[in-house]
Design an enzyme around this catalytic site. Sequence first.
Site, PDB file in Angstrom:
ATOM      1  CD  GLU A 432      15.444 107.194  27.685  1.00  0.00           C
ATOM      2  OE1 GLU A 432      16.671 107.102  27.800  1.00  0.00           O
ATOM      3  OE2 GLU A 432      15.701 107.191  26.482  1.00  0.00           O
ATOM      4  CG  ASP A 516      17.352 103.695  28.555  1.00  0.00           C
ATOM      5  OD1 ASP A 516      17.166 103.688  29.246  1.00  0.00           O
ATOM      6  OD2 ASP A 516      16.403 103.353  27.394  1.00  0.00           O
ATOM      7  CG  ASP A 518      19.976 104.977  24.458  1.00  0.00           C
ATOM      8  OD1 ASP A 518      19.473 105.536  25.090  1.00  0.00           O
ATOM      9  OD2 ASP A 518      19.534 103.769  23.902  1.00  0.00           O
ATOM     10  CG  ASP A 520      16.167 107.225  20.971  1.00  0.00           C
ATOM     11  OD1 ASP A 520      17.007 108.369  20.645  1.00  0.00           O
ATOM     12  OD2 ASP A 520      16.311 106.264  20.507  1.00  0.00           O
TER      13      ASP A 520
END
Length: 656
Positions: A432, A516, A518, A520
């Site tokens: 990503e 990641d 998180d 997103d």
Amino acid sequence: MSDTQANKNYSAENIKVLEGLEAVRKRPAMYIGDVGKRGLHHLVYEVVDNSIDEALAGYCSRIIVVFNKDGSVTVEDNGRGIPVDIHKEEKKPAVEVVMTVLHAGGKFDKGSYKVSGGLHGVGVSVVNALSEWMWVEVKRDGKVHRQEYKIGEPQTDLKTVGTAKKTGTKVCFYPDNNIFKTIGFEYDIISERLRELAYLNKGIEIQLKDERSEDGESDVFKFKGGLSDFVKYLDEHNNPLHNKIITVNREDGEVPVEVALRYGNTYNDNILTFVNNINTIEGGTHLSGFRSALTRAMNNHASKNNLIKTKKNEKITLTGEDFREGLTAIVSVKVAEPQFEGQTKTKLGNGDVKGVVDKVVYEGILDFLEQNPSIGRKIIEKALLAARSRSAARKARELIRRKSALGGSSLPGKLSDCSNRDPVFCELYLVEGDSAGGSAKQGRDRRTQAILPLRGKVINSEKARVDKLLSNNEVQSIITALGAGFGGSEDEFGEKSPGDFDLEKLRYHKIIIMTDADVDGSHIRTLLLTFFYRKMKEVIDGGYLYLALPPLYRVSQGKKESYAYDDNERDLLIERMKKDNKNTKVGIQRYKGLGEMNPGQLWETTMDPEKRTLMKVTVESAAEAAETFQNLMGSDVEARRGFIERNAKFVVNLDV
Ligand code: 0RA
């Protein structure tokens, strides 16, 4: 051991029983799949299945499952009660035999559709053997009969403990902590399955209560509409193409077949198949029969009623794929001796079932369409649209293929390829973002590790038609980097034509999604999982798809540093560092993104084959991801975020 038992001479039967239970405790995975969360929850299914069988035999209308305060689970039904008379061969009450003898269930076979060799149906004695304690209470012949067990062994003889007006069976068990990695039952896992069972067996009431806390949840599942209600539930977030659900329900013959289906405004299909209430995620002969029948019935109806109107010079043949676009369907069959095959033993192998399902479904759908011509017209129109977009997609695919055929620069520009050319040794990291991509590129082992940074948005494969999907840049790069082509229509046997996706050409045998930690990141991961599940399932089936597991924290003390992959581990590390000196300064860095790690750290924590942990993506987990996205359709962005956050956890449930 109780007095009564100690006084008894051990008979040959007793020894046999103990050996049987010992075998279960020695190799629990052989009986329940694993000793993790899945195996644990399997215990409940096993017990509930017995009550469902009693309901299917027509004697039980209600099943109650309770998570008790002490961590045990109770399953109660209002069936006839397990027989308590003395079993001739074993010379013990039948209920004791059922509870303690491996595979004793078969001896009481009511000629119904017991599952042999599949995931379920190993018998309640397996649950007993894997429980620290268990008890059973049978209401029968005006009395309550009770027996208690510890790790499968009776603690007393069967006793009469009261009187009863009605009949039924109640069992309670506490899973053995020494066997299972965890003994905490999850409400949502059990409730999903009980809901499914209530749809599959219409009219049976199944209650679930969580009494572990004051404000515990509860549910009552009872569906008059059976499979039709199931379709409505799955369709909740879609706009249906037609309101009325198409049903087929033919009990005649050897194999009862029940089907419910409806079309919606989506582009993928969602066909769930069951054999004896078991979800056959790998499909099999019943699915083949269904697919073949659907295509034939629809085409037959279309030509009979002259519904395929083409433009000038246009030649259209409607294929199975066209008739599956936007389809939600449940296929439920009962097979006396099912043969389960495949990686997860959830693929039906019985050859004769295909013909039966094909015939029954073909006739059923044709009948329905004849009586509901306006629905027929809508479905054929939708299939025509699908066929036209399929033709557009073919052109887009050709374009990608031609692009890759144009000599040297066939691979996507942003791919940093590895030097090794043997797919067995090669890994592709789908990373990503550019910055993490840069770190990965610098930190990698360039001989075997290729990096493909994903910059733009990955399109939602659940929401887009194939032609649109193929015009997405990120999707194009992934397809060309993998080098195995794309798509191609499956015929009703699930076979593809040459020239389309070909697993043999896959350039990497490990495709690793690295995102990641998180919201997103989990969004992108879900999109990628959905893409592979919907469009390149072979990659998952082949065991080539993985998730990287980057650390969440760096914990440091002076020059010492360690990485923690969850909160627990972080706390343990801090504790260890502070052990000698309570006042030691311990630094804690939370990694929000991969980009916060330098190339060396990224290599050490996440990419070094010697040290990293990869999670292999299973078909089930990918299916779950795709489902997550189905639920998102039509909802607004805020709701979507909330949903992703709540469901990000599913990644944790993956098999390592
Ligand atoms: C064998 C025979 C009969 C009932 C059952 C088994 C039975 C088993 C379970 C397990 C959970 N709940 C159950 N309820 C019933 C019927 C014997 C008869 O009455 O003829």
